[in-house]
Design an enzyme around this catalytic site. Structure first.
Site, PDB file in Angstrom:
ATOM      1  CG  ASP A   1      76.843 -76.199  10.338  1.00  0.00           C
ATOM      2  OD1 ASP A   1      77.303 -75.503   9.476  1.00  0.00           O
ATOM      3  OD2 ASP A   1      75.949 -77.260  10.839  1.00  0.00           O
TER       4      ASP A   1
ATOM      5  NE  ARG B   1      74.592 -75.858   5.321  1.00  0.00           N
ATOM      6  CZ  ARG B   1      74.502 -76.544   6.012  1.00  0.00           C
ATOM      7  NH1 ARG B   1      75.187 -77.543   5.847  1.00  0.00           N
ATOM      8  NH2 ARG B   1      75.041 -76.183   7.990  1.00  0.00           N
TER       9      ARG B   1
ATOM     10  CD  GLU C   1      75.977 -79.929  13.713  1.00  0.00           C
ATOM     11  OE1 GLU C   1      76.471 -80.742  13.085  1.00  0.00           O
ATOM     12  OE2 GLU C   1      74.637 -80.780  13.925  1.00  0.00           O
TER      13      GLU C   1
ATOM     14  CE  LYS D   1      75.548 -83.302  15.162  1.00  0.00           C
ATOM     15  NZ  LYS D   1      75.704 -83.776  14.872  1.00  0.00           N
TER      16      LYS D   1
ATOM     17  CG  ASN E   1      80.008 -79.398  10.421  1.00  0.00           C
ATOM     18  OD1 ASN E   1      79.621 -80.872  10.594  1.00  0.00           O
ATOM     19  ND2 ASN E   1      79.608 -77.929  10.858  1.00  0.00           N
TER      20      ASN E   1
ATOM     21  NE  ARG F   1      78.884 -76.367   7.281  1.00  0.00           N
ATOM     22  CZ  ARG F   1      79.291 -77.684   7.170  1.00  0.00           C
ATOM     23  NH1 ARG F   1      80.339 -77.854   5.906  1.00  0.00           N
ATOM     24  NH2 ARG F   1      77.988 -78.341   7.861  1.00  0.00           N
TER      25      ARG F   1
ATOM     26  NE  ARG G   1      66.490 -84.078   8.603  1.00  0.00           N
ATOM     27  CZ  ARG G   1      65.913 -84.900   8.349  1.00  0.00           C
ATOM     28  NH1 ARG G   1      67.145 -86.039   8.755  1.00  0.00           N
ATOM     29  NH2 ARG G   1      65.596 -85.508   7.300  1.00  0.00           N
TER      30      ARG G   1
ATOM     31  CE  LYS H   1      71.554 -80.086  15.853  1.00  0.00           C
ATOM     32  NZ  LYS H   1      72.765 -78.647  15.803  1.00  0.00           N
TER      33      LYS H   1
END
Length: 318
Positions: A280, A232, A288, A133, A290, A218, A240, A168
C-alpha cells in the site's frame, strides 16, 4: 497437476472481488485440479502434513460491460478426501487474518511440506515473521514517520508533534480498528487506551498523509516485481480508502517512485519467500506490506483489462 488452496469457507467468499477465487479460476482454466481446505482441516501424520481437502469446480466470473457477472451457484464441491499436501504441485495459504494462534499453528503444519515436492505460497516462516504492519519498518526510508508503542504518553507526544496521525492495530485487516488521531481531541486518551487495551498491546501510529484523500494505492507484486495497481479512494466522511470500508476504486499507473519502492523491497521479499504480495502506497510512501491474503486482482483486471491471476498461476506452476 493438483493445486490446493487453504481459504476461509468458500461460501463466504465474494467471487466478484476475492483474489483467491480469481487464482482458483486461473488454475482451473490452465487444466489444473483445484482442491480447497481450511486451517482446521490440517493434520500431521507421521511427520507429514495432510489435510481433508475437497475438489471444487468453478463457474468463472465474466467481465460484462465493465462489471464482473457471477453465476449462481458459482461453485460445485466434490467428495472430501484426506490427502498428503505433498500430492499437490502448489499449496496456497490464503486464509484471511487475524494471524492468531490457529493461523500460526497452521503455518507450523505447512513447514513440514517438502519444498522439493510442493511449493507453499507464501512461505510459512515468512507468514509468521512478516507482520503486515511491522514488516515495512525494514524499509523506513520510504515510509512515513511511524511509531510502534503501547505507552499512552509516548503516543500522545507523537500525535502532538505530528498534529494528526493514524493509529492501526498490528493485527488488523481491511481497515478494521484504524483511527484518525488529532492533537487536542478530548477523546484522544480514550482512543489510545481502548486500542492498546490499557497499555497492554502495542499499536502502530503513523503521520497522517494528506494525500490519502486522493487514494491509497494497492500494488500487486509477483516475486518482487510490480504487475498491477488499483487506487482505493475514500468516500463520504470516511478517511479510510479500504474497499471493505466503502472505498471507491479507480485505475492508476505504477509510477517511477512506486517502482523505486518495489526495488527496495524486492530482495527481502524474494529472500523471505514472499512470492505474492500487495503493498500500500499513499503519497509516494509505503504504509503496509500485505502478505497473508492480498487482494485487488479482480479490481485491477476489471479496470485495466489485464489477466493478473493467469500471470500469477503461470509463474507458480510454469
Amino acid at each position: 497437476m493438483l493445486v490446493a488452496f487453504i481459504i476461509d469457507p468458500i461460501a463466504s467468499l465474494d467471487p466478484g472481488h476475492d483474489t483467491s477465487v480469481a487464482l482458483m479460476e486461473a488454475a482451473q482454466q490452465m487444466g489444473l485440479e483445484v482442491w480447497i481446505t481450511e486451517i482446521s482441516q490440517l493434520v500431521i501424520r507421521d511427520g507429514q502434513a495432510w489435510a481433508r481437502l475437497t475438489p471444487v469446480q468453478l463457474v468463472p466470473a465474466q467481465l460484462v460491460a465493465g462489471q464482473w457477472q457471477v453465476s449462481r451457484p458459482w461453485f460445485q464441491l466434490g467428495t472430501p478426501e484426506w490427502r498428503s499436501l505433498e500430492d499437490f504441485t502448489a499449496v496456497w495459504m490464503r486464509k484471511d487474518p487475524p494471524v492468531n494462534s490457529a493461523y500460526l499453528y497452521a503455518t507450523y503444519c505447512l513447514d513440514l511440506v517438502n519444498p522439493q515436492k510442493t511449493r507453499v505460497l507464501n512461505s510459512p516462516a515468512a507468514l509468521r515473521h512478516a507482520n503486515e504492519k511491522m514488516y515495512g519498518l525494514r524499509f523506513s526510508s520510504v515510509m512515513p514517520h511511524t511509531l510502534v508503542s503501547s505507552d499512552k504518553q509516548v503516543i500522545r507526544e507523537f500525535v502532538q508533534r505530528q498534529g494528526t496521525a493514524v493509529l492501526k492495530p498490528l493485527g488488523g485487516k481491511a481497515g478494521e480498528g484504524i483511527l484518525f488521531l488529532q492533537a487536542g481531541d478530548r477523546n484522544l486518551n480514550s482512543m489510545i487506551e481502548i486500542s492498546t487495551q490499557q497499555g497492554q498491546l502495542p499499536v502502530m501510529v503513523q503521520e497522517y498523509l494528506p494525500a490519502a484523500k486522493e487514494g491509497d494505492k494497492r500494488i500487486i507484486l509477483l516475486n518482487g516485481e510490480p504487475i498491477g495497481a488499483v487506487n482505493r479512494i475514500p468516500t463520504g466522511d470516511e478517511f479510510r480508502g479500504n474497499m471493505a470500508t466503502g472505498g471507491r476504486v479507480a485505475a492508476i499507473d505504477i509510477t517511477e517512485r512506486d517502482r523505486h519502492i518495489c526495488q527496495i523491497l524486492a530482495p527481502s521479499l524474494r529472500q523471505d519467500g514472499l512470492y505474492f504480495v500487495g503493498i500500500d502506497i499513499i503519497g509516494g510512501y509505503l504504509t503496509e506490506v500485505n502478505v497473508t491474503s492480498p487482494t485487488g486482482i479482480r479490481e485491477i483486471d476489471r479496470l485495466s483489462d489485464t489477466r493478473l491471476a493467469e500471470q500469477v498461476m503461470a509463474g507458480v506452476v510454469g
